[in-house]
Design a protein around this motif. Structure first.
Motif, PDB file in Angstrom:
ATOM      1  N   GLN A 129       9.015  23.836 -16.643  1.00 39.10           N
ATOM      2  CA  GLN A 129       9.682  23.914 -15.425  1.00 39.10           C
ATOM      3  C   GLN A 129       9.878  25.375 -14.825  1.00 39.10           C
ATOM      4  N   TYR A 130      10.155  26.104 -15.981  1.00 40.06           N
ATOM      5  CA  TYR A 130      10.490  27.678 -15.610  1.00 40.06           C
ATOM      6  C   TYR A 130       9.009  28.264 -15.223  1.00 40.06           C
ATOM      7  N   ASN A 131       7.906  28.053 -15.722  1.00 42.84           N
ATOM      8  CA  ASN A 131       6.486  28.484 -15.443  1.00 42.84           C
ATOM      9  C   ASN A 131       6.355  28.050 -14.071  1.00 42.84           C
ATOM     10  N   VAL A 132       6.400  26.818 -13.730  1.00 40.77           N
ATOM     11  CA  VAL A 132       6.235  26.271 -12.441  1.00 40.77           C
ATOM     12  C   VAL A 132       7.218  27.164 -11.488  1.00 40.77           C
ATOM     13  N   LEU A 133       8.161  27.332 -11.722  1.00 41.62           N
ATOM     14  CA  LEU A 133       9.270  28.185 -10.885  1.00 41.62           C
ATOM     15  C   LEU A 133       8.566  29.674 -10.587  1.00 41.62           C
ATOM     16  N   LYS A 134       8.121  30.066 -11.682  1.00 40.74           N
ATOM     17  CA  LYS A 134       7.974  31.659 -11.625  1.00 40.74           C
ATOM     18  C   LYS A 134       6.613  31.645 -10.902  1.00 40.74           C
ATOM     19  N   ASP A 139      16.342  29.512 -27.771  1.00 40.93           N
ATOM     20  CA  ASP A 139      15.236  29.772 -26.828  1.00 40.93           C
ATOM     21  C   ASP A 139      15.659  28.706 -25.536  1.00 40.93           C
ATOM     22  N   ILE A 140      16.449  27.588 -25.873  1.00 39.44           N
ATOM     23  CA  ILE A 140      16.582  26.586 -24.663  1.00 39.44           C
ATOM     24  C   ILE A 140      17.715  27.469 -23.860  1.00 39.44           C
ATOM     25  N   ARG A 141      18.533  28.094 -24.259  1.00 38.58           N
ATOM     26  CA  ARG A 141      19.880  28.497 -23.870  1.00 38.58           C
ATOM     27  C   ARG A 141      19.221  29.894 -22.960  1.00 38.58           C
ATOM     28  N   LEU A 161      12.800  19.063 -25.470  1.00 39.34           N
ATOM     29  CA  LEU A 161      13.421  19.990 -24.108  1.00 39.34           C
ATOM     30  C   LEU A 161      12.986  21.094 -24.189  1.00 39.34           C
ATOM     31  N   LEU A 162      13.011  22.052 -25.136  1.00 41.32           N
ATOM     32  CA  LEU A 162      12.439  23.363 -24.729  1.00 41.32           C
ATOM     33  C   LEU A 162      11.320  23.385 -23.965  1.00 41.32           C
ATOM     34  N   GLU A 163      10.028  22.434 -24.460  1.00 37.70           N
ATOM     35  CA  GLU A 163       9.005  22.611 -24.094  1.00 37.70           C
ATOM     36  C   GLU A 163       9.001  22.139 -22.457  1.00 37.70           C
ATOM     37  N   ASP A 164       9.733  21.038 -22.382  1.00 34.40           N
ATOM     38  CA  ASP A 164       9.979  20.538 -20.811  1.00 34.40           C
ATOM     39  C   ASP A 164      10.543  21.950 -19.893  1.00 34.40           C
ATOM     40  N   ALA A 182      17.349  32.150 -17.497  1.00 34.11           N
ATOM     41  CA  ALA A 182      16.044  32.562 -16.911  1.00 34.11           C
ATOM     42  C   ALA A 182      16.059  31.774 -15.458  1.00 34.11           C
ATOM     43  N   MET A 183      16.147  30.282 -15.764  1.00 38.07           N
ATOM     44  CA  MET A 183      15.980  29.397 -14.644  1.00 38.07           C
ATOM     45  C   MET A 183      16.928  29.740 -13.571  1.00 38.07           C
TER      46      MET A 183
END
Length: 143
Positions: A133-138, A91-93, A126-129, A98-99
């Motif tokens: 960040q990804y959700n903010v970017l999206k 999931d982290i990868r 780390l995954l949660e962080d 995606a980022m």
């Protein structure tokens, strides 16, 4: 009624077991002594095995009981069982990829791809962080 009368056959058997074990006595002599005391060796054996099953389970039985108890705690708390480490790493990868597809600079800590020194809790964090960040970017629509 005296204390002796209150004890079951199994209790009396267990009380006397240590004295029998202290002596060098054969199984046949033990059976004879029990019968001479008015006890049924077969019944005592069944009661003793039942006590052992209840109070001295095998490691498999203990493990099964503990596993069931742990699952019941999760259900009561509304929590889910821990995820497999491999799944967290995947999931982290996936979030990192995606980022990158959004053109974002991925934090340096996320590049540590081996994850050998990180604990499972660290990886979950780390995954949660990264997901945040990804959700903010999206939501911004740009990197």
């Amino acid at each position: 009624m005296t204390d002796k009368d209150k004890k079951s056959d199994a209790d009396r058997f267990l009380d006397n077991l240590t004295s029998f074990l202290a002596e060098d006595i054969s199984p046949e002599e033990l059976v004879e002594d029990l019968r001479a005391s008015g006890l049924d060796p077969e019944q005592l054996d069944n009661e003793f095995r039942a006590l052992l099953a209840e109070h001295a389970p095998t490691w498999r039985q203990r493990a099964q009981r503990e596993r069931i108890a742990a699952l019941e705690k999760f259900v009561k708390r509304g929590a889910t069982p821990p995820r497999a480490r491999f799944d967290i790493e995947q999931d982290i990868r996936g979030v990192i990829q995606a980022m990158r597809e959004l053109g974002a600079a991925v934090p340096a800590g996320a590049y540590h791809q081996k994850f050998l020194e990180a604990t499972d809790t660290d990886l979950e964090s780390l995954l949660e962080d990264l997901a945040a960040q990804y959700n903010v970017l999206k939501s911004k629509g740009n990197p």
